[in-house]
Design a protein around this motif. Sequence first.
Motif, PDB file in Angstrom:
ATOM      1  N   VAL A   1       5.407   1.788  16.396  1.00 52.27           N
ATOM      2  CA  VAL A   1       4.671   2.979  15.983  1.00 52.27           C
ATOM      3  C   VAL A   1       4.869   3.229  14.487  1.00 52.27           C
ATOM      4  CG1 VAL A   1       4.550   5.492  16.246  1.00 52.27           C
ATOM      5  CG2 VAL A   1       4.679   4.035  18.268  1.00 52.27           C
ATOM      6  N   ALA A   2       6.103   3.098  14.017  1.00 49.68           N
ATOM      7  CA  ALA A   2       6.382   3.296  12.593  1.00 49.68           C
ATOM      8  C   ALA A   2       5.641   2.265  11.740  1.00 49.68           C
ATOM      9  CB  ALA A   2       7.880   3.216  12.339  1.00 49.68           C
ATOM     10  N   TYR A   3       5.561   1.037  12.226  1.00 49.53           N
ATOM     11  CA  TYR A   3       4.824  -0.011  11.513  1.00 49.53           C
ATOM     12  C   TYR A   3       3.351   0.358  11.391  1.00 49.53           C
ATOM     13  CZ  TYR A   3       2.677  -4.540  10.599  1.00 49.53           C
ATOM     14  OH  TYR A   3       1.939  -5.554  10.070  1.00 49.53           O
ATOM     15  N   ARG A   4       2.743   0.818  12.483  1.00 50.18           N
ATOM     16  CA  ARG A   4       1.333   1.205  12.455  1.00 50.18           C
ATOM     17  C   ARG A   4       1.095   2.421  11.547  1.00 50.18           C
ATOM     18  NH1 ARG A   4      -2.602  -2.012  13.762  1.00 50.18           N
ATOM     19  NH2 ARG A   4      -3.820  -0.195  14.273  1.00 50.18           N
ATOM     20  N   ILE A   5       1.995   3.386  11.597  1.00 54.99           N
ATOM     21  CA  ILE A   5       1.871   4.544  10.700  1.00 54.99           C
ATOM     22  C   ILE A   5       1.960   4.092   9.251  1.00 54.99           C
ATOM     23  CG2 ILE A   5       3.023   6.656   9.931  1.00 54.99           C
ATOM     24  CD1 ILE A   5       3.710   7.186  12.886  1.00 54.99           C
ATOM     25  N   GLY A   6       2.877   3.191   8.968  1.00 57.83           N
ATOM     26  CA  GLY A   6       3.005   2.646   7.613  1.00 57.83           C
ATOM     27  C   GLY A   6       1.744   1.937   7.164  1.00 57.83           C
ATOM     28  N   GLN A   7       1.111   1.190   8.065  1.00 54.20           N
ATOM     29  CA  GLN A   7      -0.156   0.534   7.730  1.00 54.20           C
ATOM     30  C   GLN A   7      -1.222   1.566   7.378  1.00 54.20           C
ATOM     31  OE1 GLN A   7      -1.020  -1.821  11.233  1.00 54.20           O
ATOM     32  NE2 GLN A   7      -0.757  -3.706  10.055  1.00 54.20           N
ATOM     33  N   HIS A   8      -1.340   2.603   8.183  1.00 55.44           N
ATOM     34  CA  HIS A   8      -2.356   3.627   7.939  1.00 55.44           C
ATOM     35  C   HIS A   8      -2.095   4.379   6.636  1.00 55.44           C
ATOM     36  CE1 HIS A   8      -4.638   3.140  11.596  1.00 55.44           C
ATOM     37  NE2 HIS A   8      -3.510   3.121  12.297  1.00 55.44           N
ATOM     38  N   VAL A   9      -0.839   4.676   6.356  1.00 59.29           N
ATOM     39  CA  VAL A   9      -0.504   5.354   5.104  1.00 59.29           C
ATOM     40  C   VAL A   9      -0.833   4.456   3.921  1.00 59.29           C
ATOM     41  CG1 VAL A   9       1.418   6.219   3.713  1.00 59.29           C
ATOM     42  CG2 VAL A   9       1.211   6.899   6.099  1.00 59.29           C
ATOM     43  N   ALA A  10      -0.483   3.179   4.008  1.00 63.05           N
ATOM     44  CA  ALA A  10      -0.767   2.255   2.912  1.00 63.05           C
ATOM     45  C   ALA A  10      -2.263   2.130   2.666  1.00 63.05           C
ATOM     46  CB  ALA A  10      -0.158   0.886   3.213  1.00 63.05           C
ATOM     47  N   ILE A  11      -3.058   2.036   3.725  1.00 63.37           N
ATOM     48  CA  ILE A  11      -4.504   1.942   3.579  1.00 63.37           C
ATOM     49  C   ILE A  11      -5.059   3.231   2.988  1.00 63.37           C
ATOM     50  CG2 ILE A  11      -6.676   1.813   4.873  1.00 63.37           C
ATOM     51  CD1 ILE A  11      -5.215  -0.188   6.745  1.00 63.37           C
ATOM     52  N   SER A  12      -4.561   4.374   3.441  1.00 63.83           N
ATOM     53  CA  SER A  12      -5.031   5.653   2.908  1.00 63.83           C
ATOM     54  C   SER A  12      -4.711   5.793   1.425  1.00 63.83           C
ATOM     55  CB  SER A  12      -4.401   6.812   3.682  1.00 63.83           C
ATOM     56  OG  SER A  12      -4.788   6.779   5.021  1.00 63.83           O
ATOM     57  N   VAL A  13      -3.510   5.409   1.040  1.00 65.62           N
ATOM     58  CA  VAL A  13      -3.129   5.482  -0.371  1.00 65.62           C
ATOM     59  C   VAL A  13      -4.000   4.541  -1.197  1.00 65.62           C
ATOM     60  CG1 VAL A  13      -1.273   4.930  -1.997  1.00 65.62           C
ATOM     61  CG2 VAL A  13      -0.780   6.269   0.044  1.00 65.62           C
ATOM     62  N   PHE A  14      -4.230   3.334  -0.694  1.00 67.51           N
ATOM     63  CA  PHE A  14      -5.071   2.376  -1.405  1.00 67.51           C
ATOM     64  C   PHE A  14      -6.485   2.929  -1.584  1.00 67.51           C
ATOM     65  CE2 PHE A  14      -8.253  -0.993  -1.147  1.00 67.51           C
ATOM     66  CZ  PHE A  14      -7.975  -1.666  -2.326  1.00 67.51           C
ATOM     67  N   LEU A  15      -7.077   3.459  -0.513  1.00 71.94           N
ATOM     68  CA  LEU A  15      -8.433   3.999  -0.604  1.00 71.94           C
ATOM     69  C   LEU A  15      -8.507   5.193  -1.543  1.00 71.94           C
ATOM     70  CD1 LEU A  15      -9.616   3.742   3.099  1.00 71.94           C
ATOM     71  CD2 LEU A  15     -10.312   2.313   1.164  1.00 71.94           C
ATOM     72  N   HIS A  16      -7.498   6.051  -1.499  1.00 66.65           N
ATOM     73  CA  HIS A  16      -7.470   7.208  -2.401  1.00 66.65           C
ATOM     74  C   HIS A  16      -7.423   6.753  -3.862  1.00 66.65           C
ATOM     75  CE1 HIS A  16      -6.549  11.131  -4.019  1.00 66.65           C
ATOM     76  NE2 HIS A  16      -5.476  10.618  -4.587  1.00 66.65           N
ATOM     77  N   ARG A  17      -6.558   5.774  -4.144  1.00 72.28           N
ATOM     78  CA  ARG A  17      -6.467   5.274  -5.522  1.00 72.28           C
ATOM     79  C   ARG A  17      -7.752   4.585  -5.952  1.00 72.28           C
ATOM     80  NH1 ARG A  17      -0.333   2.866  -6.054  1.00 72.28           N
ATOM     81  NH2 ARG A  17       0.695   4.879  -5.925  1.00 72.28           N
ATOM     82  N   ALA A  18      -8.364   3.819  -5.043  1.00 74.70           N
ATOM     83  CA  ALA A  18      -9.608   3.140  -5.385  1.00 74.70           C
ATOM     84  C   ALA A  18     -10.717   4.153  -5.665  1.00 74.70           C
ATOM     85  CB  ALA A  18     -10.013   2.195  -4.261  1.00 74.70           C
ATOM     86  N   ARG A  19     -10.828   5.177  -4.819  1.00 76.44           N
ATOM     87  CA  ARG A  19     -11.857   6.204  -5.043  1.00 76.44           C
ATOM     88  C   ARG A  19     -11.600   6.961  -6.335  1.00 76.44           C
ATOM     89  NH1 ARG A  19     -11.375   7.788   1.044  1.00 76.44           N
ATOM     90  NH2 ARG A  19     -12.891   6.351   1.944  1.00 76.44           N
ATOM     91  N   SER A  20     -10.344   7.268  -6.620  1.00 73.40           N
ATOM     92  CA  SER A  20     -10.016   7.969  -7.863  1.00 73.40           C
ATOM     93  C   SER A  20     -10.388   7.129  -9.073  1.00 73.40           C
ATOM     94  CB  SER A  20      -8.523   8.306  -7.905  1.00 73.40           C
ATOM     95  OG  SER A  20      -8.176   9.174  -6.874  1.00 73.40           O
ATOM     96  N   GLN A  21     -10.128   5.829  -8.995  1.00 77.07           N
ATOM     97  CA  GLN A  21     -10.474   4.943 -10.106  1.00 77.07           C
ATOM     98  C   GLN A  21     -11.979   4.857 -10.286  1.00 77.07           C
ATOM     99  OE1 GLN A  21      -8.292   3.552 -12.216  1.00 77.07           O
ATOM    100  NE2 GLN A  21     -10.034   2.843 -13.412  1.00 77.07           N
ATOM    101  N   ILE A  22     -12.710   4.782  -9.189  1.00 77.71           N
ATOM    102  CA  ILE A  22     -14.176   4.733  -9.278  1.00 77.71           C
ATOM    103  C   ILE A  22     -14.705   6.016  -9.907  1.00 77.71           C
ATOM    104  CG2 ILE A  22     -16.291   4.781  -7.892  1.00 77.71           C
ATOM    105  CD1 ILE A  22     -14.869   2.813  -5.973  1.00 77.71           C
TER     106      ILE A  22
END
Length: 123
Positions: free
Chosen positions: A66-87
């Motif tokens: 469960v912690a691994y899956r939560i970590g995946q979702h957090v990492a993807i969310s952070v990546f998408l947030h940074r990508a959108r901010s850069q755009i």
Amino acid sequence: TIAEGWDVGTTPEAMKEDLMLGLRVGFCGALSTFSSWNEDMVNLLRRGYVDHALVGYMLGITLPMVAYRIGQHVAISVFLHRARSQIMRDERRTGGYGLRIHRSEDADDDEDNHYFDNGSGSD
């Protein structure tokens, strides 16, 4: 020289030892933690606390997944947030300089036929 000063310890050969050390420490740490946890569960079984041991095994196997899956979702969310901010930053940066590329109306499907317009409406 100055260029050689920037390249201290960054070659693959130099980093290989550090990487191997990190992998060995990480593997041994994970293995000893798992062994200690498993020993505790076996001791619970030997003392007759079967229900406690089963709950311990279920939690010990389920929580890391469960912690691994939560970590995946957090990492993807952070990546998408940074990508959108850069755009958004890039759009703000390029939106106000007055140079926009428009496709010419009378071009016969020529991809390279563009003209520059400063936004004044006159060609």
